[in-house]
Enzyme design. Sequence first.
Site, PDB file in Angstrom:
ATOM      1  N   HIS A   1      38.369  23.035  14.824  1.00  0.00           N
ATOM      2  CA  HIS A   1      39.173  22.698  16.105  1.00  0.00           C
ATOM      3  C   HIS A   1      40.416  21.869  15.548  1.00  0.00           C
ATOM      4  O   HIS A   1      41.491  21.999  16.043  1.00  0.00           O
ATOM      5  CB  HIS A   1      38.193  21.913  16.989  1.00  0.00           C
ATOM      6  CG  HIS A   1      38.715  20.816  18.108  1.00  0.00           C
ATOM      7  ND1 HIS A   1      38.630  21.639  19.367  1.00  0.00           N
ATOM      8  CD2 HIS A   1      39.487  19.739  18.060  1.00  0.00           C
ATOM      9  CE1 HIS A   1      39.407  20.822  20.228  1.00  0.00           C
ATOM     10  NE2 HIS A   1      40.030  19.830  19.446  1.00  0.00           N
ATOM     11  N   GLU A   2      39.993  20.790  14.748  1.00  0.00           N
ATOM     12  CA  GLU A   2      41.349  19.966  14.131  1.00  0.00           C
ATOM     13  C   GLU A   2      42.213  20.799  13.377  1.00  0.00           C
ATOM     14  O   GLU A   2      43.303  20.516  13.370  1.00  0.00           O
ATOM     15  CB  GLU A   2      40.574  18.729  13.339  1.00  0.00           C
ATOM     16  CG  GLU A   2      39.648  17.975  14.213  1.00  0.00           C
ATOM     17  CD  GLU A   2      40.343  17.150  15.396  1.00  0.00           C
ATOM     18  OE1 GLU A   2      41.506  17.288  15.569  1.00  0.00           O
ATOM     19  OE2 GLU A   2      39.379  17.146  16.154  1.00  0.00           O
TER      20      GLU A   2
ATOM     21  N   GLU B   1      45.810  21.495  22.923  1.00  0.00           N
ATOM     22  CA  GLU B   1      44.284  21.673  23.045  1.00  0.00           C
ATOM     23  C   GLU B   1      44.262  23.282  22.980  1.00  0.00           C
ATOM     24  O   GLU B   1      43.162  23.632  22.510  1.00  0.00           O
ATOM     25  CB  GLU B   1      43.764  21.196  24.096  1.00  0.00           C
ATOM     26  CG  GLU B   1      42.274  20.911  24.078  1.00  0.00           C
ATOM     27  CD  GLU B   1      41.666  19.985  22.907  1.00  0.00           C
ATOM     28  OE1 GLU B   1      42.642  19.267  22.307  1.00  0.00           O
ATOM     29  OE2 GLU B   1      40.592  20.229  22.570  1.00  0.00           O
TER      30      GLU B   1
ATOM     31  N   HIS C   1      44.685  22.411  15.915  1.00  0.00           N
ATOM     32  CA  HIS C   1      45.548  21.081  16.213  1.00  0.00           C
ATOM     33  C   HIS C   1      46.688  21.125  14.999  1.00  0.00           C
ATOM     34  O   HIS C   1      47.810  21.083  15.091  1.00  0.00           O
ATOM     35  CB  HIS C   1      45.229  19.750  16.210  1.00  0.00           C
ATOM     36  CG  HIS C   1      44.390  19.681  17.633  1.00  0.00           C
ATOM     37  ND1 HIS C   1      45.013  19.902  18.759  1.00  0.00           N
ATOM     38  CD2 HIS C   1      43.011  19.417  17.893  1.00  0.00           C
ATOM     39  CE1 HIS C   1      44.383  19.500  19.817  1.00  0.00           C
ATOM     40  NE2 HIS C   1      43.036  19.101  19.287  1.00  0.00           N
TER      41      HIS C   1
HETATM   42 ZN    ZN Z   1      41.257  18.573  20.480  1.00  0.00          ZN
END
Ligand code: ZN
Length: 497
Positions: A264-265, A294, A268
């Site tokens: 997830h990170e 996101e 980003h």
């Molecule tokens: Zn996030």
Amino acid sequence: METKLQELKILLQEANDLASAAAVLNWDQETYMPAGGGESRARQLAVLQRLSHEKFTSAAVGNLLDELAPYGESLPYDSDDASLIRVARQQYDRQVKVPSSLVGELGSHTAQTYQVWTEARPANDFARLQSYLEKTLDLSRRVADCFPGYEHIADPLIDFADYGMKASSVRQVFADLREQLVPLVSAITAQEPADNACLLQHFPEEQQWTFGVDVIKQYGYDFKRGRQDKAPHPFTTSFGVGDVRITTRINEHDLGDALFSTLHEAGHAMYEQGVNPALDGTLLAGGTSAGVHESQSRLWENVVGRSRGFWVHFYPKLQALFPEQLKNVPLSTFYRAINRVEPSLIRVDADEVTYNLHVMIRFDLELALLEGTLAVRDLPEAWHARYEADLGVRAPNDQDGVLQDVHWYGGIIGGGFQGYTLGNILSGVFYQKALEAHPAIPNEITEGKFDTLHTWLKTNIYQHGSKFTAPELIERVTGGPLWIEPYIAATCTECRL
Ligand code: ZN
């Protein structure tokens, strides 16, 4: 005009550098700083944030923006200079309305509150945070009141994070989504949930770390321009295109935790690393909105990282790292386990189907707090009541209830959550567009190759930084506004209905 533009760039860069220095202090606070540093750190952050704000909202910047307006309009809309002048104007007009003293007060208060939260959450002690949160609510309202004429008090705060959105438009998107999700959740929960015991064995930290790092390197996260550390609440932070850092947290008894938060990170961070280096140091050098940001984390975490094709490639490697734990677990069992749908208590661990219901609860509670229809002291119980009503579960304590997310304890109340759901929806839309351009992407993923997808994202989204607002970017990429169908379709496939 060239000289004036140069002057503007220097002033904006100084404001940006002060904000980046504050971000370094923030990163340190959430990773390595000893608890004793909390008080002085709050003060230091407040000074830097106030100085950055003062510099950005100075009369000098305002005058240069006035003088440069006709020049900016004479340039092609999507040129770097026109975009810089346009976006700086937009942000200047917004930030000049908030007094620097309020920005400083907010910076100092949220740094202190964050420090208290790091202790109060494990101690399950909401009472200790109540007065802090009451002050946060007061400060958040004061920020909103810098923008009189709003339809809903949350509107200015939502607009900070997701430009162009307001409470009523978010509510509309959420209502449409809810209509599709609620029957889906009931249909799924009527069945026995997939067995996820294979994920809940003992998985030593070191191998978990290694595996996550290997995957994100293959994704294209550049460790020469980034690093990963541990933090209680995973996050990404950028100090420039050449230094975009991520954090993760490891649970040795749940394999999914660290892995999916790392993916997830990294999503980003790849967005921020993918910004055109020509924009580095300018206010265009970051993601354009919470929702678009996101969409990238959720795309790499879920659309790619929970797909069967991905695991065709990576599962044998995971088994080799954890032979004891996984040698007798077939891929199909593992795949079902990581896509298990079950109403649960914790947003960040929630499956893709119920995740948005967690977001909607927070969004509604934020609105109620800001409206004054919910008091901070009643928040823990309101939280439990909504979880029971929407998800049919109740946390045994506040630690896994209202204390679980850092947002209200590390920032303002308002605008902090809608971006997650907008991002989920957008991850489906953008992925569909990438597949239309390159139908071979799913096959490449089964071979552990992500170049085509990554390059498409860089070209269409990342390189632009925040040159375009989210609505403009969505229109450029898709030719139309936000629509929820690709997300719903993808979610249904992943949960195998
Ligand atoms: Zn996030």
